[in-house]
Design a protein around this motif. Structure first.
Motif, PDB file in Angstrom:
ATOM      1  N   VAL A   1       0.841  -1.206   0.000  1.00 33.45           N
ATOM      2  CA  VAL A   1       0.000   0.000   0.000  1.00 33.45           C
ATOM      3  C   VAL A   1       0.876   1.256   0.000  1.00 33.45           C
ATOM      4  O   VAL A   1       0.636   2.202  -0.767  1.00 33.45           O
ATOM      5  CB  VAL A   1      -0.964  -0.010   1.210  1.00 33.45           C
ATOM      6  N   ALA A   2       1.905   1.259   0.844  1.00 31.90           N
ATOM      7  CA  ALA A   2       2.798   2.418   0.898  1.00 31.90           C
ATOM      8  C   ALA A   2       3.549   2.599  -0.420  1.00 31.90           C
ATOM      9  O   ALA A   2       3.698   3.719  -0.925  1.00 31.90           O
ATOM     10  CB  ALA A   2       3.780   2.266   2.057  1.00 31.90           C
ATOM     11  N   ALA A   3       4.022   1.493  -1.002  1.00 32.95           N
ATOM     12  CA  ALA A   3       4.763   1.573  -2.270  1.00 32.95           C
ATOM     13  C   ALA A   3       3.858   2.038  -3.402  1.00 32.95           C
ATOM     14  O   ALA A   3       4.291   2.794  -4.280  1.00 32.95           O
ATOM     15  CB  ALA A   3       5.375   0.214  -2.600  1.00 32.95           C
ATOM     16  N   ALA A   4       2.595   1.618  -3.396  1.00 33.61           N
ATOM     17  CA  ALA A   4       1.659   2.059  -4.434  1.00 33.61           C
ATOM     18  C   ALA A   4       1.440   3.566  -4.361  1.00 33.61           C
ATOM     19  O   ALA A   4       1.404   4.253  -5.394  1.00 33.61           O
ATOM     20  CB  ALA A   4       0.323   1.324  -4.283  1.00 33.61           C
ATOM     21  N   ALA A   5       1.308   4.080  -3.153  1.00 36.10           N
ATOM     22  CA  ALA A   5       1.122   5.526  -2.996  1.00 36.10           C
ATOM     23  C   ALA A   5       2.347   6.292  -3.498  1.00 36.10           C
ATOM     24  O   ALA A   5       2.210   7.288  -4.225  1.00 36.10           O
ATOM     25  CB  ALA A   5       0.837   5.854  -1.540  1.00 36.10           C
ATOM     26  N   LEU A   6       3.535   5.826  -3.131  1.00 34.97           N
ATOM     27  CA  LEU A   6       4.757   6.512  -3.585  1.00 34.97           C
ATOM     28  C   LEU A   6       4.957   6.393  -5.088  1.00 34.97           C
ATOM     29  O   LEU A   6       5.345   7.354  -5.752  1.00 34.97           O
ATOM     30  CB  LEU A   6       5.975   5.944  -2.847  1.00 34.97           C
ATOM     31  N   TYR A   7       4.677   5.214  -5.614  1.00 33.82           N
ATOM     32  CA  TYR A   7       4.824   5.001  -7.055  1.00 33.82           C
ATOM     33  C   TYR A   7       3.843   5.895  -7.826  1.00 33.82           C
ATOM     34  O   TYR A   7       4.195   6.496  -8.849  1.00 33.82           O
ATOM     35  CB  TYR A   7       4.583   3.523  -7.363  1.00 33.82           C
ATOM     36  N   GLY A   8       2.618   5.990  -7.341  1.00 38.76           N
ATOM     37  CA  GLY A   8       1.634   6.861  -7.977  1.00 38.76           C
ATOM     38  C   GLY A   8       2.037   8.323  -7.923  1.00 38.76           C
ATOM     39  O   GLY A   8       1.834   9.071  -8.893  1.00 38.76           O
ATOM     40  N   MET A   9       2.630   8.729  -6.812  1.00 34.63           N
ATOM     41  CA  MET A   9       3.090  10.122  -6.706  1.00 34.63           C
ATOM     42  C   MET A   9       4.213  10.397  -7.696  1.00 34.63           C
ATOM     43  O   MET A   9       4.254  11.476  -8.304  1.00 34.63           O
ATOM     44  CB  MET A   9       3.542  10.423  -5.272  1.00 34.63           C
ATOM     45  N   VAL A  10       5.120   9.435  -7.873  1.00 33.01           N
ATOM     46  CA  VAL A  10       6.208   9.609  -8.843  1.00 33.01           C
ATOM     47  C   VAL A  10       5.626   9.765 -10.251  1.00 33.01           C
ATOM     48  O   VAL A  10       6.025  10.651 -11.018  1.00 33.01           O
ATOM     49  CB  VAL A  10       7.197   8.426  -8.770  1.00 33.01           C
ATOM     50  N   ILE A  11       4.654   8.909 -10.594  1.00 30.57           N
ATOM     51  CA  ILE A  11       4.028   8.995 -11.918  1.00 30.57           C
ATOM     52  C   ILE A  11       3.276  10.318 -12.064  1.00 30.57           C
ATOM     53  O   ILE A  11       3.355  10.989 -13.095  1.00 30.57           O
ATOM     54  CB  ILE A  11       3.077   7.803 -12.146  1.00 30.57           C
ATOM     55  N   GLY A  12       2.535  10.705 -11.024  1.00 33.70           N
ATOM     56  CA  GLY A  12       1.754  11.942 -11.096  1.00 33.70           C
ATOM     57  C   GLY A  12       2.612  13.187 -11.208  1.00 33.70           C
ATOM     58  O   GLY A  12       2.254  14.136 -11.910  1.00 33.70           O
ATOM     59  N   LEU A  13       3.750  13.188 -10.533  1.00 27.86           N
ATOM     60  CA  LEU A  13       4.612  14.377 -10.572  1.00 27.86           C
ATOM     61  C   LEU A  13       5.448  14.444 -11.844  1.00 27.86           C
ATOM     62  O   LEU A  13       5.678  15.519 -12.381  1.00 27.86           O
ATOM     63  CB  LEU A  13       5.526  14.394  -9.339  1.00 27.86           C
ATOM     64  N   THR A  14       5.918  13.292 -12.326  1.00 26.51           N
ATOM     65  CA  THR A  14       6.771  13.290 -13.519  1.00 26.51           C
ATOM     66  C   THR A  14       5.972  13.093 -14.805  1.00 26.51           C
ATOM     67  O   THR A  14       6.489  13.326 -15.894  1.00 26.51           O
ATOM     68  CB  THR A  14       7.824  12.178 -13.429  1.00 26.51           C
ATOM     69  N   LYS A  15       4.725  12.608 -14.674  1.00 28.82           N
ATOM     70  CA  LYS A  15       3.858  12.279 -15.808  1.00 28.82           C
ATOM     71  C   LYS A  15       4.471  11.194 -16.700  1.00 28.82           C
ATOM     72  O   LYS A  15       4.193  11.129 -17.901  1.00 28.82           O
ATOM     73  CB  LYS A  15       3.515  13.533 -16.617  1.00 28.82           C
ATOM     74  N   HIS A  16       5.315  10.347 -16.099  1.00 31.87           N
ATOM     75  CA  HIS A  16       5.933   9.221 -16.797  1.00 31.87           C
ATOM     76  C   HIS A  16       6.045   8.055 -15.824  1.00 31.87           C
ATOM     77  O   HIS A  16       6.185   8.251 -14.620  1.00 31.87           O
ATOM     78  CB  HIS A  16       7.349   9.575 -17.284  1.00 31.87           C
ATOM     79  N   GLU A  17       6.036   6.849 -16.385  1.00 33.19           N
ATOM     80  CA  GLU A  17       6.343   5.665 -15.589  1.00 33.19           C
ATOM     81  C   GLU A  17       7.856   5.469 -15.617  1.00 33.19           C
ATOM     82  O   GLU A  17       8.479   5.619 -16.662  1.00 33.19           O
ATOM     83  CB  GLU A  17       5.644   4.434 -16.166  1.00 33.19           C
ATOM     84  N   ILE A  18       8.414   5.142 -14.460  1.00 37.11           N
ATOM     85  CA  ILE A  18       9.865   5.007 -14.347  1.00 37.11           C
ATOM     86  C   ILE A  18      10.185   3.583 -13.906  1.00 37.11           C
ATOM     87  O   ILE A  18       9.615   3.085 -12.927  1.00 37.11           O
ATOM     88  CB  ILE A  18      10.431   6.044 -13.348  1.00 37.11           C
ATOM     89  N   GLY A  19      11.093   2.939 -14.637  1.00 37.11           N
ATOM     90  CA  GLY A  19      11.416   1.537 -14.380  1.00 37.11           C
ATOM     91  C   GLY A  19      11.993   1.276 -13.010  1.00 37.11           C
ATOM     92  O   GLY A  19      11.620   0.306 -12.346  1.00 37.11           O
ATOM     93  N   TRP A  20      12.902   2.137 -12.554  1.00 37.65           N
ATOM     94  CA  TRP A  20      13.523   1.885 -11.247  1.00 37.65           C
ATOM     95  C   TRP A  20      12.505   1.997 -10.128  1.00 37.65           C
ATOM     96  O   TRP A  20      12.644   1.372  -9.080  1.00 37.65           O
ATOM     97  CB  TRP A  20      14.715   2.808 -10.995  1.00 37.65           C
ATOM     98  N   ALA A  21      11.459   2.808 -10.348  1.00 34.70           N
ATOM     99  CA  ALA A  21      10.418   2.910  -9.316  1.00 34.70           C
ATOM    100  C   ALA A  21       9.650   1.595  -9.202  1.00 34.70           C
ATOM    101  O   ALA A  21       9.295   1.163  -8.106  1.00 34.70           O
ATOM    102  CB  ALA A  21       9.480   4.066  -9.641  1.00 34.70           C
ATOM    103  N   ALA A  22       9.405   0.933 -10.345  1.00 29.29           N
ATOM    104  CA  ALA A  22       8.730  -0.370 -10.314  1.00 29.29           C
ATOM    105  C   ALA A  22       9.607  -1.410  -9.628  1.00 29.29           C
ATOM    106  O   ALA A  22       9.113  -2.259  -8.876  1.00 29.29           O
ATOM    107  CB  ALA A  22       8.376  -0.806 -11.729  1.00 29.29           C
ATOM    108  N   VAL A  23      10.914  -1.344  -9.872  1.00 35.84           N
ATOM    109  CA  VAL A  23      11.839  -2.253  -9.183  1.00 35.84           C
ATOM    110  C   VAL A  23      11.785  -2.005  -7.674  1.00 35.84           C
ATOM    111  O   VAL A  23      11.749  -2.942  -6.870  1.00 35.84           O
ATOM    112  CB  VAL A  23      13.282  -2.070  -9.703  1.00 35.84           C
ATOM    113  N   GLY A  24      11.755  -0.744  -7.290  1.00 37.45           N
ATOM    114  CA  GLY A  24      11.679  -0.401  -5.869  1.00 37.45           C
ATOM    115  C   GLY A  24      10.404  -0.903  -5.218  1.00 37.45           C
ATOM    116  O   GLY A  24      10.427  -1.381  -4.083  1.00 37.45           O
TER     117      GLY A  24
END
Length: 198
Positions: free
Chosen positions: A81-104
């Motif tokens: 749940v915590a990782a989903a929130a952080l991953y969504g924030m990264v996507i929302g702020l950068t407007k891109h999906e980032i591979g290292w974030a998915a690894v994290g």
């Protein structure tokens, strides 16, 4: 006249014969402790008690229990749940999906499952499934953040009141790279669980 009977012969040790003229020695007695219990064992003094001014070592912290599958699953759910929130924030702020974030995302979930749950192989499967769900939820959070920014609405209004529209937007924008991030997160969760439990 009465004659006294001679004393009974005493058994002699075969290793040390005694001559009749040599007096018998008294058996050696062990010193008894102060409380009078001859069977009490004396304890050695603590190593720091004899050295004035010595600093004792710090206490060892308790080791968390390992091998508890339920605890491992609970930890993995919280991490997901915590990782989903952080991953969504990264996507929302950068407007891109980032591979290292998915690894994290996958690695954090696997780490929580392996550290708390131990070596049970079920935890690797559960953490992989949770990583896939966490990436999906994170992508939806990112879509909702982007949509809220474009529509000049609040995130909670878009995410909770227009969840169907968020899912439709995700389906339209999904491409092979989107599903590659699912695979990356699942692999990271599976391998992270096994490494953390070793």
């Amino acid at each position: 006249m009465s004659q006294s009977a001679p004393p009974p012969p005493q058994p002699q040790s075969p290793s040390q014969p005694q001559s009749p003229s040599q007096p018998r020695s008294a058996p050696r007695l062990q010193p008894q402790p102060a409380d009078g219990n001859p069977f009490a064992q004396q304890q050695a003094p603590a190593p720091y008690a004899a050295q004035p001014g010595a600093v004792p070592p710090p206490p060892v912290p308790p080791v968390p229990p390992r091998g508890n599958v339920a605890l491992g699953v609970a930890g993995a759910v919280v991490a997901a749940v915590a990782a989903a929130a952080l991953y969504g924030m990264v996507i929302g702020l950068t407007k891109h999906e980032i591979g290292w974030a998915a690894v994290g995302v996958g690695f954090v979930i696997g780490l929580a499952a392996g550290r708390l749950g131990g070596r049970n192989p079920l935890l690797a499967v559960v953490s992989t499934v949770l990583a896939l769900g966490s990436v999906y939820l994170g992508q939806l959070v990112g879509e909702a953040m982007i949509g809220a920014d474009q529509l000049d609405m609040s995130f909670s209004e878009v995410f909770f009141q227009h969840f169907g529209a968020v899912q439709d937007a995700w389906k339209e924008e999904a491409d092979p790279l989107t599903f590659l991030f699912f695979a990356i997160a699942g692999w990271a969760a599976f391998s992270g669980t096994r490494k953390a439990a070793a």
